[in-house]
Design a protein around this motif. Structure first.
Motif, PDB file in Angstrom:
ATOM      1  N   TYR A  68       0.839  -1.209   0.000  1.00 12.83           N
ATOM      2  CA  TYR A  68       0.000   0.000   0.000  1.00 12.83           C
ATOM      3  C   TYR A  68       0.868   1.251   0.000  1.00 12.83           C
ATOM      4  CZ  TYR A  68      -3.066   3.661   1.820  1.00 12.83           C
ATOM      5  OH  TYR A  68      -3.755   4.840   2.003  1.00 12.83           O
ATOM      6  N   HIS A  69       1.870   1.288   0.863  1.00 13.95           N
ATOM      7  CA  HIS A  69       2.743   2.466   0.910  1.00 13.95           C
ATOM      8  C   HIS A  69       3.533   2.595  -0.389  1.00 13.95           C
ATOM      9  CE1 HIS A  69       6.773   4.290   2.144  1.00 13.95           C
ATOM     10  NE2 HIS A  69       5.926   5.281   2.019  1.00 13.95           N
ATOM     11  N   ARG A  70       4.034   1.489  -0.887  1.00  8.82           N
ATOM     12  CA  ARG A  70       4.820   1.510  -2.128  1.00  8.82           C
ATOM     13  C   ARG A  70       4.007   2.086  -3.275  1.00  8.82           C
ATOM     14  NH1 ARG A  70       7.071  -4.077  -4.743  1.00  8.82           N
ATOM     15  NH2 ARG A  70       4.848  -4.586  -4.639  1.00  8.82           N
ATOM     16  N   PHE A  71       2.744   1.687  -3.389  1.00  9.76           N
ATOM     17  CA  PHE A  71       1.935   2.102  -4.540  1.00  9.76           C
ATOM     18  C   PHE A  71       1.351   3.496  -4.364  1.00  9.76           C
ATOM     19  CE2 PHE A  71      -1.839   2.336  -7.229  1.00  9.76           C
ATOM     20  CZ  PHE A  71      -1.357   1.845  -8.434  1.00  9.76           C
ATOM     21  N   THR A  72       0.806   3.784  -3.184  1.00 10.92           N
ATOM     22  CA  THR A  72       0.102   5.055  -2.997  1.00 10.92           C
ATOM     23  C   THR A  72       1.013   6.200  -2.575  1.00 10.92           C
ATOM     24  OG1 THR A  72      -0.391   4.677  -0.657  1.00 10.92           O
ATOM     25  CG2 THR A  72      -1.958   3.786  -2.269  1.00 10.92           C
ATOM     26  N   GLY A  73       2.157   5.853  -1.973  1.00 11.27           N
ATOM     27  CA  GLY A  73       3.012   6.900  -1.429  1.00 11.27           C
ATOM     28  C   GLY A  73       2.495   7.458  -0.111  1.00 11.27           C
ATOM     29  N   ASP A  74       1.385   6.930   0.382  1.00 11.39           N
ATOM     30  CA  ASP A  74       0.770   7.400   1.621  1.00 11.39           C
ATOM     31  C   ASP A  74       1.345   6.607   2.790  1.00 11.39           C
ATOM     32  OD1 ASP A  74      -0.896   8.258   3.642  1.00 11.39           O
ATOM     33  OD2 ASP A  74      -2.562   6.961   3.056  1.00 11.39           O
ATOM     34  N   TYR A  75       2.077   7.297   3.654  1.00 11.45           N
ATOM     35  CA  TYR A  75       2.709   6.615   4.794  1.00 11.45           C
ATOM     36  C   TYR A  75       1.833   6.638   6.049  1.00 11.45           C
ATOM     37  CZ  TYR A  75       6.471   4.858   7.747  1.00 11.45           C
ATOM     38  OH  TYR A  75       7.226   4.078   8.589  1.00 11.45           O
ATOM     39  N   ASP A  76       0.779   7.442   6.033  1.00  9.66           N
ATOM     40  CA  ASP A  76       0.010   7.699   7.259  1.00  9.66           C
ATOM     41  C   ASP A  76      -0.555   6.438   7.907  1.00  9.66           C
ATOM     42  OD1 ASP A  76       0.523  10.347   7.140  1.00  9.66           O
ATOM     43  OD2 ASP A  76      -1.495  10.969   6.532  1.00  9.66           O
ATOM     44  N   ASN A 109       9.807 -19.100   5.808  1.00 11.29           N
ATOM     45  CA  ASN A 109      11.028 -18.583   6.450  1.00 11.29           C
ATOM     46  C   ASN A 109      11.420 -17.219   5.881  1.00 11.29           C
ATOM     47  OD1 ASN A 109      10.973 -21.131   7.626  1.00 11.29           O
ATOM     48  ND2 ASN A 109      13.166 -21.489   7.386  1.00 11.29           N
ATOM     49  N   TYR A 110      11.299 -17.076   4.561  1.00  9.02           N
ATOM     50  CA  TYR A 110      11.700 -15.817   3.928  1.00  9.02           C
ATOM     51  C   TYR A 110      10.769 -14.685   4.345  1.00  9.02           C
ATOM     52  CZ  TYR A 110      14.140 -12.896   0.569  1.00  9.02           C
ATOM     53  OH  TYR A 110      14.913 -11.908   0.007  1.00  9.02           O
ATOM     54  N   LEU A 111       9.470 -14.990   4.389  1.00 11.50           N
ATOM     55  CA  LEU A 111       8.501 -13.988   4.839  1.00 11.50           C
ATOM     56  C   LEU A 111       8.800 -13.549   6.275  1.00 11.50           C
ATOM     57  CD1 LEU A 111       4.907 -15.017   3.660  1.00 11.50           C
ATOM     58  CD2 LEU A 111       6.067 -12.852   3.215  1.00 11.50           C
ATOM     59  N   ALA A 112       9.104 -14.517   7.135  1.00  8.94           N
ATOM     60  CA  ALA A 112       9.377 -14.206   8.535  1.00  8.94           C
ATOM     61  C   ALA A 112      10.559 -13.244   8.653  1.00  8.94           C
ATOM     62  CB  ALA A 112       9.648 -15.481   9.316  1.00  8.94           C
ATOM     63  N   LYS A 113      11.634 -13.555   7.950  1.00 12.10           N
ATOM     64  CA  LYS A 113      12.818 -12.682   7.973  1.00 12.10           C
ATOM     65  C   LYS A 113      12.453 -11.285   7.466  1.00 12.10           C
ATOM     66  CE  LYS A 113      17.172 -11.853   5.539  1.00 12.10           C
ATOM     67  NZ  LYS A 113      17.788 -11.109   6.648  1.00 12.10           N
ATOM     68  N   TRP A 114      11.748 -11.247   6.324  1.00 11.79           N
ATOM     69  CA  TRP A 114      11.402  -9.947   5.738  1.00 11.79           C
ATOM     70  C   TRP A 114      10.496  -9.147   6.669  1.00 11.79           C
ATOM     71  CZ3 TRP A 114       6.700  -7.774   4.574  1.00 11.79           C
ATOM     72  CH2 TRP A 114       6.755  -6.543   3.918  1.00 11.79           C
ATOM     73  N   CYS A 115       9.512  -9.795   7.261  1.00 12.38           N
ATOM     74  CA  CYS A 115       8.589  -9.103   8.172  1.00 12.38           C
ATOM     75  C   CYS A 115       9.337  -8.452   9.338  1.00 12.38           C
ATOM     76  CB  CYS A 115       7.547 -10.077   8.735  1.00 12.38           C
ATOM     77  SG  CYS A 115       6.241 -10.538   7.595  1.00 12.38           S
ATOM     78  N   ILE A 116      10.278  -9.196   9.913  1.00 18.17           N
ATOM     79  CA  ILE A 116      11.049  -8.652  11.037  1.00 18.17           C
ATOM     80  C   ILE A 116      11.874  -7.445  10.578  1.00 18.17           C
ATOM     81  CG2 ILE A 116      12.962  -9.124  12.614  1.00 18.17           C
ATOM     82  CD1 ILE A 116      11.828 -12.014  12.856  1.00 18.17           C
ATOM     83  N   ASP A 117      12.570  -7.606   9.457  1.00 24.16           N
ATOM     84  CA  ASP A 117      13.398  -6.498   8.952  1.00 24.16           C
ATOM     85  C   ASP A 117      12.539  -5.270   8.641  1.00 24.16           C
ATOM     86  OD1 ASP A 117      15.654  -8.063   9.139  1.00 24.16           O
ATOM     87  OD2 ASP A 117      15.656  -8.639   7.019  1.00 24.16           O
ATOM     88  N   TYR A 118      11.409  -5.499   7.999  1.00 18.49           N
ATOM     89  CA  TYR A 118      10.529  -4.389   7.620  1.00 18.49           C
ATOM     90  C   TYR A 118       9.961  -3.698   8.856  1.00 18.49           C
ATOM     91  CZ  TYR A 118       6.744  -1.844   5.304  1.00 18.49           C
ATOM     92  OH  TYR A 118       5.889  -0.865   4.857  1.00 18.49           O
ATOM     93  N   THR A 119       9.593  -4.468   9.858  1.00 20.38           N
ATOM     94  CA  THR A 119       9.051  -3.884  11.088  1.00 20.38           C
ATOM     95  C   THR A 119      10.097  -3.024  11.788  1.00 20.38           C
ATOM     96  OG1 THR A 119       7.584  -5.788  11.351  1.00 20.38           O
ATOM     97  CG2 THR A 119       7.929  -4.405  13.286  1.00 20.38           C
ATOM     98  N   ILE A 120      11.322  -3.532  11.894  1.00 23.59           N
ATOM     99  CA  ILE A 120      12.401  -2.757  12.530  1.00 23.59           C
ATOM    100  C   ILE A 120      12.621  -1.446  11.778  1.00 23.59           C
ATOM    101  CG2 ILE A 120      14.876  -2.720  13.026  1.00 23.59           C
ATOM    102  CD1 ILE A 120      14.655  -5.776  13.528  1.00 23.59           C
ATOM    103  N   GLU A 121      12.596  -1.533  10.450  1.00 24.45           N
ATOM    104  CA  GLU A 121      12.776  -0.337   9.613  1.00 24.45           C
ATOM    105  C   GLU A 121      11.657   0.685   9.869  1.00 24.45           C
ATOM    106  OE1 GLU A 121      12.625   0.754   4.864  1.00 24.45           O
ATOM    107  OE2 GLU A 121      13.075  -1.309   5.457  1.00 24.45           O
ATOM    108  N   GLN A 122      10.412   0.207  10.001  1.00 27.71           N
ATOM    109  CA  GLN A 122       9.283   1.128  10.203  1.00 27.71           C
ATOM    110  C   GLN A 122       9.290   1.726  11.606  1.00 27.71           C
ATOM    111  OE1 GLN A 122       8.037   1.886   7.297  1.00 27.71           O
ATOM    112  NE2 GLN A 122       9.367   0.146   6.739  1.00 27.71           N
TER     113      GLN A 122
END
Length: 768
Positions: A442-450, A502-515
Motif C-alpha cells: 500500500y505504501h509503495r503504490f500510494t506513497g501514503d505513509y500515514d 522462512n523468507y517472509l518471517a525474515k522480511w517481516c522482522i526487517d521491515y518492522t524494525i525499519e518502520q
C-alpha cells in the motif's frame, strides 16, 4: 475436457439451450451481486430438478460448531459460514392449475441466459410447453441495484402462445432456508415476524448465536400488455413464508408482467427495531423510480465502474470475455464502501470456504482495488485487519504465544480464527506475512505513509513478535529454523523450513524494525504512543534482529535453487508432463497420503516468494527457479496460474504467459477444476487482472516511480488498461507496433518504460 457451452462474447456471458446437467454450473456463472448482497442465478419459478439455491448478505454469518473426529487443543470452536439468506426472488407461475417447472415441461425451446456485464443485469428467456399443453413464452430480467444497494428488481413476463388460460402469479418470501454445507443441520435463522400490507410483505428474522437482525421484503406490481392491474393479492402465510397470489384470466398473445422489488435491510445499517420501516423507505424509492429508471441508473453506475476498471483486448474474444468476467465479479463482490466488510473466496456465489476472509485479500485483491478504485478503498481493506488486531493476539494466545504476538486467522469473519483443519489452522502461518506485505505494498503504490503510524505499525509489531517466538534455534545448524508448517502449496503439510514461510518471517522482522525507526524519526508522538501501548523495548528488537540475521533457508547446490522445504528432493521427482491425464486433477483422483508423498505442487511456494520480492532476486535466479518448479506444478489452486503468467511474461515467454492467462481468466467459465457449480473463484480473479497489468504490461513501482515493460501476446492486436496512481489516472495502450501512455490528473508525471524516462503530460498521448 473443459466445459464449452458459454458462448464467446466481449461483454456478455451467454448460454443457449436448456440442459439440466448445466443448471448448477450456470447458477454460479450467472450470479449477481452489488457489494451488499448477492445471489446465485436460481430460477425465480419453481424448479424440481437439481439446483443449489443461494442468496447471501454481506457480513451476515453463523458460527457453525466445528465438526472434527479428534479434537486438538487450540482448535477453533466454530467454522464461520456465510448464511444462505431468506429467499426473496421466488415467483411461482401456475397456468390452468399446472405449475411452470422447467424440469417437468414437455418441451423447453429457445432457452437463453445472458449476464450483461457492461450494464449489470441478468436476463433469461425461453418457450415452454407445460404438461397440460399450454405453450408460454417467458422473459425475466433481474438485477441488484448499485444505487439502492438494499434492493433488487425482477421483471417477469409471461405470454400465452397457443390458448387463453388462467394464470396465477405468486411472488413470495421464504425464510425457511438452510445451508447446504451445515455441519450439524442446525437451525441458522429464527423468524420473529411475518407481515403483509397490500402488495408488500416482510419477514423479520435474526441469526441464531450471532443475532444479526434482517428484514427480508418484497413488493409486487402487475401489468397486462403494459397496463396496470389494480389487484389485491390473496395472502398465504406459513411459519416461514408469505405468498401473494394474483389470479388473472389471460388471453392468447397477451403478456402478463410482474415487477417485483425485494431485498434486505440489516441491523448493520439500521436500528434493530426500525428494519421494516427502513424496508418501506427502500421500496418507496424503488417504486418512485420504477423498474426502467432503476435499471437505467444501474447501467449508469456500471458505466462509471467500467470507465476506470475495464481492460480492453482487441483480436481475442475469449480473452476479452475472461478478463471482463473477472473484473465484473470482483466489483459485484466488493466495492470498498465499508471497512467492516471484506472479500470471500466465493463472494456471493456459493457457500464453500464459509464465505470468510482469507490471505487472498492481501496477496491478490489489494493491488486490483488500489489501482482501479481509490486510496480510501485500499485503506479500508487494511483497516479491516487493524480492527482485528486484538483478535489476532487472542488467536496466538490460544496456541501458546505471548507478549502481544499476533497470528492473523487463515479464515475469519470477525478476526477470530474459524478454520478447523489442523494443517491449515495451526501451520499455514504464512498468512501473517501476506498482511505485512500488504501494508508495504500500500505504501509503495500510494506513497501514503500515514497508515503505518496510525495503525500499521501495531500490526507489524504483533506479527514480528509472532515470528520471533515461532522459530527454534537449531544447535546442529547454528541457525534459526521453522518447524511444522504448511506453505501456500497445501499438497505438502507439516513440513520443516518451508522456504516461503522462512523468507517472509525474515522480511517481516526487517521491515518492522525499519518502520519503527522511521516512525520514531518522523512521527515521534505516534512512536511514543505505540511503544507505550505495545510495551516494546530496544532489547526485544535486538532479539528479533538476531533471528532475522541468522534464518535458515533450504538450498540445493546441485540444482542451484532454494528448496520448497527440507526433504523436497527426497520425493520421486516425476514431472507433471509424465503424469497420465486420467490421473488429474489429483485432488479428486488420489488419496491424500499419495498427494503428500508426491512432488506435485498445488501452487509454487518459492515462486510466490519470488513474486512478492522480485527485486530481491536476479532475472537469472527467477528463470532457474521457474524452470525447476513449474514442471512439478499442477495448478490445482485457483491462485497459481496468475503468478506463473506474470513470471513467464517477465521471462519473455509470451506463449506460456498467454496459456496461463487464459487458464486464470477462464478458470470458471471453462471450469478447469471441475467445481464451478460450488461457486466462483472470486479472489483469484484479482490475479487475472494482475496477469495483464503486471504480467503483460510489466507494471511495477520502484523507488516511488511507476515502471512499465509492456509486451503483447501474438494472439492479440492490442490491449489497454487504466491505473489510478497517486490520484492520477494513467492510460496504457499496447499493440504489436508499440505502446502509448496518457494521463489525467494534476500535472506531469515521469514514468519509466523499458528502462527509459518518459514524461506524461495531461491532455497529451505519448508514444514510448
Amino acid at each position: 475436457m473443459n466445459q464449452d457451452y458459454i458462448q464467446a462474447d466481449p461483454w456478455s456471458i451467454i448460454e443457449e439451450g436448456f440442459d439440466r446437467e448445466q443448471v448448477k454450473s450456470s447458477e454460479s456463472l450467472f450470479s449477481i451481486g452489488n457489494g451488499a448482497m448477492g445471489q446465485r442465478a436460481n430460477f425465480e419459478e419453481q424448479y424440481s430438478g437439481e439446483t443449489f439455491q443461494g442468496s447471501y448478505i454481506a457480513g451476515v454469518y453463523y458460527p457453525d460448531k466445528t465438526r472434527v473426529g479428534w479434537w486438538k487443543n487450540g482448535y477453533p470452536e466454530y467454522f464461520a459460514k456465510v448464511l444462505n439468506a431468506p429467499n426473496w426472488i421466488g415467483v411461482d407461475i401456475i397456468i390452468n392449475d399446472e405449475a411452470l417447472d422447467l424440469n417437468t415441461c414437455k418441451k423447453v425451446e429457445h432457452f437463453r441466459r445472458e449476464l450483461h456485464m457492461k450494464e449489470g443485469w441478468y436476463k433469461r428467456s425461453f418457450v415452454a410447453t407445460l404438461p397440460n399443453d399450454v405453450e408460454v413464452a417467458v422473459e425475466v430480467v433481474r438485477f441488484l441495484s448499485l444505487d439502492l444497494d438494499e434492493t433488487g428488481a425482477i421483471q417477469y413476463n409471461v405470454q400465452l402462445l397457443n390458448s387463453d388460460a388462467e394464470v396465477v402469479v405468486v411472488p413470495y418470501l421464504d425464510g425457511g432456508i438452510k445451508n447446504m454445507d451445515s455441519n450439524w443441520a442446525d437451525k441458522f435463522w429464527n423468524i420473529t415476524d411475518i407481515a403483509s400490507y397490500g402488495n408488500r410483505a416482510f419477514v423479520a428474522s435474526h441469526t441464531m448465536k450471532t443475532d444479526f437482525a434482517v428484514c427480508t421484503f418484497m413488493q409486487g406490481e402487475l401489468y397486462v400488455d403494459g397496463d396496470t392491474l389494480d389487484m389485491e393479492p390473496a395472502v398465504e402465510e406459513t411459519g416461514t413464508s408469505v405468498r401473494h397470489a394474483y389470479k388473472v384470466d389471460l388471453s392468447k398473445d397477451e403478456t402478463l408482467t410482474l415487477v417485483k422489488f425485494g431485498g434486505y435491510t440489516v441491523d448493520r445499517n439500521h436500528p434493530k427495531d426500525k428494519l421494516q420501516e427502513a424496508a418501506n423507505k427502500v421500496l418507496e424509492k424503488a417504486s418512485a423510480l420504477g423498474f426502467d429508471d432503476l435499471l437505467q441508473k444501474q447501467k449508469d453506475a456500471w458505466a462509471k465502474i467500467w470507465e476506470m476498471s475495464d481492460i480492453n483486448i482487441e483480436g481475442d474474444v475469449k480473452a476479452q470475455q475472461g478478463i471482463r468476467f473477472n473484473i465484473f465479479q470482483l466489483n459485484q463482490t466488493y466495492l470498498g464502501k465499508d471497512s467492516r466488510l471484506n472479500i470471500g473466496p466465493k463472494g456471493f456465489t456459493g457457500e464453500k470456504y464459509g464465505g470468510s476472509t482469507y490471505w487472498d485479500t492481501e496477496a491478490y485483491c489489494l493491488p486490483f482495488y488500489m489501482a482501479t478504485k481509490n486510496q480510501e478503498v485500499a485503506w479500508n481493506l487494511l483497516q479491516y485487519r487493524y480492527n482485528h488486531l486484538q483478535k489476532a493476539i487472542e488467536n496466538a494466545e490460544k496456541l501458546g504465544f505471548s507478549n502481544g504476538a499476533a497470528l492473523y486467522p487463515m479464515v475469519t469473519m470477525n478476526g477470530e480464527e474459524c478454520h478447523n483443519e489442523w494443517e491449515i489452522t495451526f501451520e499455514e502461518i504464512h498468512r501473517n506475512g501476506a498482511i505485512a506485505f500488504a501494508i508495504y505494498n500500500y505504501h509503495r503504490f500510494t506513497g501514503d505513509y500515514d497508515y503505518i503510524p496510525k495503525m500499521g505499525l501495531e500490526v507489524l509489531i504483533g506479527i514480528a513478535r509472532f515470528w520471533h517466538q515461532r522459530v527454534n534455534f537449531s544447535e546442529e545448524k547454528q541457525q534459526y529454523v521453522m518447524l511444522g508448517v504448511t506453505g501456500p502449496n497445501e499438497y505438502e503439510n507439516n513440513v520443516n523450513n518451508n522456504w516461503y514461510t522462512n523468507y517472509l518471517a525474515k522480511w517481516c522482522i526487517d521491515y518492522t524494525i525499519e518502520q519503527i525507526s522511521k516512525v520514531r524519526e518522523s512521527y515521534p508522538k505516534d512512536h511514543e504512543r505505540i511503544m507505550a501501548k505495545t510495551k516494546l523495548a530496544p532489547a526485544e528488537i535486538e532479539d528479533w534482529a538476531k533471528v532475522s540475521g541468522n534464518m535458515y533457508f533450504p538450498y540445493s547446490e546441485k540444482h542451484q535453487v532454494f528448496l520448497q522445504q527440507d526433504g523436497f528432493l527426497d520425493k520421486r521427482m516425476v514431472k507433471v508432463q509424465d503424469l497420465d491425464r486420467s490421473e488429474r486433477p489429483i485432488n479428486q483422483k488420489w488419496s491424500w497420503d499419495r498427494i503428500l508423498r508426491s512432488p506435485y505442487i498445488k501452487q509454487a511456494d518459492v515462486l510466490q516468494g519470488f513474486y512478492f520480492f522480485e527485486d530481491h532476486f536476479s532475472q537469472e535466479e527467477l528463470e532457474r527457479h521457474f524452470d525447476f518448479y513449474e514442471p512439478f506444478t499442477v495448478h490445482e489452486s485457483s491462485l497459481s496460474p496468475c503468478v506463473h503468467s506474470i513470471q513467464a511474461a517477465k521471462l519473455g515467454r509470451m506463449e506460456q504467459a498467454y496459456t496461463f492467462y487464459l487458464r486464470t481468466s477462464r478458470l470458471d467459465l471453462d471450469d478447469y477444476n471441475k467445481e464451478v457449480e460450488e461457486g466462483l473463484h472470486i479472489t483469484s480473479m484479482a490475479g487475472t487482472w494482475m496477469s495483464i497489468v503486471e504480467g503483460f504490461g510489466g507494471m511495477r513501482v520502484l523507488d516511488g516511480t511507476l515502471h512499465f515493460e509492456p509486451r503483447i501476446p501474438k494472439q492479440w492486436k492490442s490491449y489497454s488498461f487504466k491505473v489510478n496512481f497517486r490520484h492520477q489516472i494513467i492510460t496504457v495502450t499496447v499493440s504489436a507496433d508499440g505502446c502509448s501512455f496518457g494521463i489525467t490528473g494534476k500535472g506531469p508525471l515521469t514514468i519509466q518504460v523499458h528502462g527509459k524516462s518518459v514524461q506524461l503530460i495531461p491532455g497529451k498521448t505519448v508514444q514510448a
